[in-house]
Scaffold this active site. Structure first.
Site, PDB file in Angstrom:
ATOM      1  CB  VAL B  38      -0.971   0.027   1.211  1.00 20.31           C
ATOM      2  CG1 VAL B  38      -1.959  -1.131   1.103  1.00 20.31           C
ATOM      3  CG2 VAL B  38      -0.213  -0.027   2.522  1.00 20.31           C
ATOM      4  CB  CYS B  39      -0.031   4.770  -0.870  1.00 24.32           C
ATOM      5  SG  CYS B  39      -0.941   5.506   0.518  1.00 24.32           S
ATOM      6  N   PRO B  40       2.834   4.518   0.762  1.00 25.35           N
ATOM      7  CG  PRO B  40       4.724   5.735   1.489  1.00 25.35           C
ATOM      8  CD  PRO B  40       3.571   4.895   1.999  1.00 25.35           C
ATOM      9  CB  VAL B  41       5.250   0.366  -0.227  1.00 26.66           C
ATOM     10  CG1 VAL B  41       6.354  -0.611  -0.588  1.00 26.66           C
ATOM     11  CG2 VAL B  41       5.224   0.596   1.285  1.00 26.66           C
ATOM     12  CG  ASP B  65      -2.011   1.792  -2.869  1.00 30.03           C
ATOM     13  OD1 ASP B  65      -2.947   1.805  -2.056  1.00 30.03           O
ATOM     14  OD2 ASP B  65      -1.234   2.750  -3.037  1.00 30.03           O
TER      15      ASP B  65
END
Lengths: 389, 111
Positions: B38-41, B65
């Site tokens: 999920v963000c920001p990954v 995501d």
């Protein structure tokens, strides 16, 4: 009045709470003026204003005085001031009533893509999920030409535009947009919840929505004001926001808090502007890859909100780290929301939705606290960037 | 700014396997699988990959995501990359196609 002054409140004094409130745009604690008025009106304004005995007449007078205070400030007829239970409710009821009065003109609803979710919900309800949303620039600002194009199409019943975007602080070109709507005979509802405490009401509007906890009034008071010539059909009885009778102590406190705030408006503006200028100056140096959002021209933004993206950071960790350090801030990132969806405002701007921060100040924040915050933020950013990739 | 962007993405943590994996892929189009992240990954993975790739390289970023549909185009604008579009995959994820640009320095307010 049965008592001359409110007694010392026995509840926790929110002004002494250790957290520095840098989320003032979400709402302020009840101001001392609002609190004093609320305590008095709880004792004096409890009766049903429709009855004919002494206490009922006092309640009626308090309600009428509160309504008159808003009418004077907003420059509209007293009977055009409608009390609701929130700014959101005022926006939805306002939009529905304007649309009902225009049902022969059409069913389309025009709104900016960055309106408050309550306005968008009302627009969705009226159009079965197909409102005409006007796009915004990367600074969250509506282009008056695109707006003019949208309101001039056939079949538009009503248009809605915020005076200020609450997430970014962008001032919308409200008077140009009013002009365009008026030229087409389309009534404009202005959501002034974020803008009103800072800018006052815009010069022209057909319906105006404000919310008391944004200026230090109590929570649970919204105001829908209608201009002198506005055609608005009240919703069905079951949806009438003043069904029964308004919360008189709360609306009295809302009016008192507003009058108090307006009397100090210049000093509040000066104070907040200095704080936000300092944040704008120092924040970009707190870490690499930190981008300030919103208009670069200070005339196009309010002076109490600073929005930023901390690129490659986790917004939830950022907000939680700052909370542990004693600072309350807001974020529009998906990971910080109940729905796990990113802010529709950031999305409409084309901005990165992760690592978002909204810092908003009030007169209750002082310069030393802002320095403490600016000292704390590099550590919070490091925490929000470590071990997440 | 753009040099810093990639530096920050690389400095956060050591996930050398992912970088090396991407950097050893041959050809003008490489794939990053960020599904389940999920963000920001996903954006961090994208930025870190950009470190070892040259201008003009095309990247397929697979992600599920729901912020990526906004963040991938926004990252491209920020770094001067081109966002070429996206396609829904049968499994529910989305493949975003990015072409790395010359990475000009963006103005401070353009995100």
């Amino acid at each position: 009045m049965s008592r001359s002054a409110p007694s010392q409140p026995s509840t926790v004094n929110v002004f002494d709470m250790p957290t520095v409130n840098l989320d003032a745009a979400s709402g302020l604690p009840l101001s001392p003026a609002g609190r004093a008025a609320l305590m008095t009106a709880l004792d004096c304004g409890w009766a049903d204003p429709r009855r004919l005995y002494h206490e009922a007449r006092v309640a009626r007078q308090l309600l009428d005085a509160a309504r008159s205070a808003f009418a004077d400030i907003l420059k509209c007829p007293r009977d055009n001031v409608i009390f609701t239970q929130s700014g959101s409710q005022a926006a939805v009821i306002g939009l529905l009533g304007l649309a009902r009065a225009r049902d022969r003109a059409g069913t389309a609803v025009v709104a900016s893509a960055v309106e408050h979710s309550a306005v968008l919900a009302g627009a969705d309800m009226l159009t079965h999920g197909k409102p005409a949303l006007v796009p915004v620039t990367s600074e969250a600002q509506v282009d008056p030409a695109q707006w003019g194009d949208a309101v001039s199409r056939p079949g538009v019943a009503v248009a809605a535009l915020q005076s200020v975007n609450p997430e970014i602080g962008t001032i919308q070109p409200i008077d140009q947009c009013y002009e365009a709507a008026q030229t087409c005979g389309v009534p404009l509802l202005v959501d002034a919840c974020a803008g009103f405490p800072w800018l006052g009401a815009p010069p022209r509007w057909d319906a105006l929505v404000i919310s008391a906890h944004k200026w230090g009034g109590p929570k649970g008071v919204g105001v829908l004001a209608l201009g002198p010539g506005t055609r608005w059909r009240p919703p069905d009885t079951g949806l009438d926001p003043e069904l029964g009778c308004p919360n008189i102590p709360a609306v009295v406190a809302a009016a008192a808090a507003l009058e108090d705030r307006l009397s100090r408006r210049v000093q509040i503006r000066t104070h907040c502007q200095a704080l936000s200028n300092r944040i704008r100056e120092v924040l970009p140096q707190a870490a690499p890859d930190l981008v300030i959002l919103g208009p670069s021209d200070p005339r196009e933004r309010v002076g109490n909100i600073v929005a930023a993206t901390v690129v490659y950071s986790d917004g939830e960790i950022l907000v939680s780290s700052l909370d542990r350090a004693g600072f309350a801030v807001a974020s529009g990132s998906a990971c910080t929301s109940d729905t796990r969806r990113p802010s529709h405002v950031l999305a409409a701007m084309g901005a990165l939705t992760h690592g978002n921060l909204r810092i908003s100040v009030s007169e209750q924040v002082n310069a030393a606290q802002v320095e403490d915050f600016l000292n704390a933020i590099p550590g919070a950013i490091t925490a929000a960037r470590t071990g997440i990739g | 700014m753009s040099d810093q962007l990639t530096e920050t993405a690389a400095a956060g943590q050591s996930d050398a396997a992912t970088v090396d994996d991407v950097c050893t892929q041959k050809g003008s189009r490489i794939t990053i699988d960020a599904t389940g992240l999920v963000c920001p990954v996903p954006i961090i993975r994208l930025a870190r990959a950009a470190l070892c790739l040259t201008a003009g390289t095309e990247i397929e970023l697979l992600t599920d995501d729901n912020a990526a549909i906004y963040d991938v185009p926004a990252w491209c604008r920020l770094t001067g990359a081109s966002y070429l579009g996206n396609a829904a995959d049968p499994g529910g994820s989305v493949t975003h196609l990015i072409r790395l640009g010359p990475v000009p320095k963006p103005p401070a307010t353009a995100v």
